[in-house]
Design a protein around this motif. Sequence first.
Motif, PDB file in Angstrom:
ATOM      1  N   ALA A 188     -12.641   1.454  -6.445  1.00  0.00           N
ATOM      2  CA  ALA A 188     -12.834   2.083  -7.750  1.00  0.00           C
ATOM      3  C   ALA A 188     -12.867   1.035  -8.866  1.00  0.00           C
ATOM      4  O   ALA A 188     -13.687   1.113  -9.792  1.00  0.00           O
ATOM      5  CB  ALA A 188     -11.728   3.099  -8.019  1.00  0.00           C
ATOM      6  N   GLN A 189     -11.993   0.031  -8.752  1.00  0.00           N
ATOM      7  CA  GLN A 189     -11.949  -1.021  -9.768  1.00  0.00           C
ATOM      8  C   GLN A 189     -13.243  -1.823  -9.797  1.00  0.00           C
ATOM      9  O   GLN A 189     -13.793  -2.121 -10.864  1.00  0.00           O
ATOM     10  CB  GLN A 189     -10.746  -1.931  -9.490  1.00  0.00           C
ATOM     11  CG  GLN A 189     -10.510  -3.002 -10.550  1.00  0.00           C
ATOM     12  CD  GLN A 189     -11.276  -4.288 -10.300  1.00  0.00           C
ATOM     13  OE1 GLN A 189     -11.551  -4.622  -9.143  1.00  0.00           O
ATOM     14  NE2 GLN A 189     -11.629  -4.988 -11.351  1.00  0.00           N
ATOM     15  N   ARG A 190     -13.769  -2.164  -8.613  1.00  0.00           N
ATOM     16  CA  ARG A 190     -15.007  -2.946  -8.571  1.00  0.00           C
ATOM     17  C   ARG A 190     -16.197  -2.130  -9.068  1.00  0.00           C
ATOM     18  O   ARG A 190     -17.076  -2.643  -9.764  1.00  0.00           O
ATOM     19  CB  ARG A 190     -15.284  -3.453  -7.143  1.00  0.00           C
ATOM     20  CG  ARG A 190     -14.294  -4.468  -6.623  1.00  0.00           C
ATOM     21  CD  ARG A 190     -13.966  -5.565  -7.627  1.00  0.00           C
ATOM     22  NE  ARG A 190     -15.154  -6.293  -8.053  1.00  0.00           N
ATOM     23  CZ  ARG A 190     -15.275  -6.864  -9.252  1.00  0.00           C
ATOM     24  NH1 ARG A 190     -14.304  -6.774 -10.141  1.00  0.00           N
ATOM     25  NH2 ARG A 190     -16.375  -7.521  -9.556  1.00  0.00           N
ATOM     26  N   GLN A 191     -16.246  -0.832  -8.715  1.00  0.00           N
ATOM     27  CA  GLN A 191     -17.341  -0.006  -9.222  1.00  0.00           C
ATOM     28  C   GLN A 191     -17.280   0.104 -10.733  1.00  0.00           C
ATOM     29  O   GLN A 191     -18.321   0.152 -11.403  1.00  0.00           O
ATOM     30  CB  GLN A 191     -17.297   1.399  -8.600  1.00  0.00           C
ATOM     31  CG  GLN A 191     -17.386   1.449  -7.081  1.00  0.00           C
ATOM     32  CD  GLN A 191     -18.659   0.907  -6.494  1.00  0.00           C
ATOM     33  OE1 GLN A 191     -19.087  -0.186  -6.848  1.00  0.00           O
ATOM     34  NE2 GLN A 191     -19.251   1.656  -5.579  1.00  0.00           N
TER      35      GLN A 191
ATOM     36  N   ASP B 190      -3.773  -1.331   2.603  1.00  0.00           N
ATOM     37  CA  ASP B 190      -3.781  -0.031   3.255  1.00  0.00           C
ATOM     38  C   ASP B 190      -4.886   0.805   2.599  1.00  0.00           C
ATOM     39  O   ASP B 190      -5.560   0.352   1.654  1.00  0.00           O
ATOM     40  CB  ASP B 190      -2.423   0.655   3.172  1.00  0.00           C
ATOM     41  CG  ASP B 190      -1.948   0.914   1.739  1.00  0.00           C
ATOM     42  OD1 ASP B 190      -2.777   0.895   0.804  1.00  0.00           O
ATOM     43  OD2 ASP B 190      -0.741   1.146   1.546  1.00  0.00           O
ATOM     44  N   LEU B 191      -5.102   2.025   3.098  1.00  0.00           N
ATOM     45  CA  LEU B 191      -6.220   2.839   2.605  1.00  0.00           C
ATOM     46  C   LEU B 191      -6.093   3.120   1.120  1.00  0.00           C
ATOM     47  O   LEU B 191      -7.082   3.026   0.372  1.00  0.00           O
ATOM     48  CB  LEU B 191      -6.309   4.145   3.389  1.00  0.00           C
ATOM     49  CG  LEU B 191      -7.397   5.139   2.931  1.00  0.00           C
ATOM     50  CD1 LEU B 191      -8.773   4.487   3.014  1.00  0.00           C
ATOM     51  CD2 LEU B 191      -7.332   6.405   3.773  1.00  0.00           C
ATOM     52  N   ARG B 192      -4.899   3.476   0.662  1.00  0.00           N
ATOM     53  CA  ARG B 192      -4.720   3.798  -0.750  1.00  0.00           C
ATOM     54  C   ARG B 192      -5.093   2.618  -1.648  1.00  0.00           C
ATOM     55  O   ARG B 192      -5.796   2.764  -2.655  1.00  0.00           O
ATOM     56  CB  ARG B 192      -3.276   4.231  -1.005  1.00  0.00           C
ATOM     57  CG  ARG B 192      -3.008   4.730  -2.427  1.00  0.00           C
ATOM     58  CD  ARG B 192      -1.538   5.115  -2.586  1.00  0.00           C
ATOM     59  NE  ARG B 192      -1.168   6.160  -1.628  1.00  0.00           N
ATOM     60  CZ  ARG B 192      -1.366   7.458  -1.846  1.00  0.00           C
ATOM     61  NH1 ARG B 192      -1.932   7.864  -2.964  1.00  0.00           N
ATOM     62  NH2 ARG B 192      -1.004   8.344  -0.932  1.00  0.00           N
ATOM     63  N   ALA B 193      -4.618   1.431  -1.255  1.00  0.00           N
ATOM     64  CA  ALA B 193      -4.905   0.240  -2.055  1.00  0.00           C
ATOM     65  C   ALA B 193      -6.390  -0.108  -2.022  1.00  0.00           C
ATOM     66  O   ALA B 193      -6.960  -0.548  -3.029  1.00  0.00           O
ATOM     67  CB  ALA B 193      -4.070  -0.942  -1.547  1.00  0.00           C
ATOM     68  N   GLN B 194      -7.036   0.088  -0.859  1.00  0.00           N
ATOM     69  CA  GLN B 194      -8.461  -0.242  -0.775  1.00  0.00           C
ATOM     70  C   GLN B 194      -9.303   0.734  -1.580  1.00  0.00           C
ATOM     71  O   GLN B 194     -10.303   0.340  -2.194  1.00  0.00           O
ATOM     72  CB  GLN B 194      -8.915  -0.271   0.691  1.00  0.00           C
ATOM     73  CG  GLN B 194     -10.326  -0.819   0.890  1.00  0.00           C
ATOM     74  CD  GLN B 194     -10.469  -2.290   0.503  1.00  0.00           C
ATOM     75  OE1 GLN B 194      -9.469  -2.978   0.275  1.00  0.00           O
ATOM     76  NE2 GLN B 194     -11.691  -2.772   0.419  1.00  0.00           N
TER      77      GLN B 194
END
Length: 270
Positions: free
Chosen positions: A238-241, A229-233
């Motif tokens: 943020a984690q990948r950045q 969902d949007l929150r998880a994405q």
Amino acid sequence: MEHPHARMKRDGDVAVITLDNPGRRNALSREMQEGLAKLLAEVRADTSIGALLLTAEGGAFCAGADLAGNAIPAGQAHLSRGQATRQVMEELSNPLILALRDLPMPVVCALPGVAAGAGVGLALAADVVIAARSAYFYLPFIPRLGIVPDLGTTWFLQQLLGRGRATALTLLGDRVSAEQALAWGLVWRCVDDASLQDEALGIARRLASLPAHAAVETRQAYEAAGRNDLRAQLQYEAQRQGVLLDRPEFEEGVRAFLEKREPRFRRPAP
């Protein structure tokens, strides 16, 4: 490097794999699949390759499974046709699609003509698909054979077209022209037949200049978006950045921006 019905050459840092059995419209025989699997393993192991271009000899990309040539081997005579086919798919065909999707470099597919049956899944496993104007997609599975699309075709079509179009296309078996495929988002570009290979190679060369992790990160990001969902994405991004901004590729990109030049990303040493 050549294998049965498939060959590979290099064009700088682009590897070009060509399906080469035009007399049978490049149907996916066991021999062709085995040759492709070996070539893909070679591509994966060569860190000097920046992109892969997958294309075909003749007027067809791939006519699907080789129905005439895929007889049950003597050692599998105890199996039904369905059982033998499932075994080949699990041991050879499905790993072939996963090998394409798991390559560390971008994959371009150039369609000189029809992609039918299992050839649709093979084509759509690429990151970028370029089609000649005479090319088309054709799904004979349900209306002609009473079987479901395979080699990932159901997954790719639902991802790219949505369930409604994917279902109608599967049930009706209508041909999808290159122009329609472009309008629907199945292909990135539709070009004149004579310019297909040059256009596709040009795109592959552009992709070869990207950061080495570009294809993997892009695939994983959109696959995550398909299940989150949007929150998880947002959290995924943020984690990948948090990881990628600390890599040297980002530093080079910032320097290139400030110096008003194109970034020069280094590839790993072979």
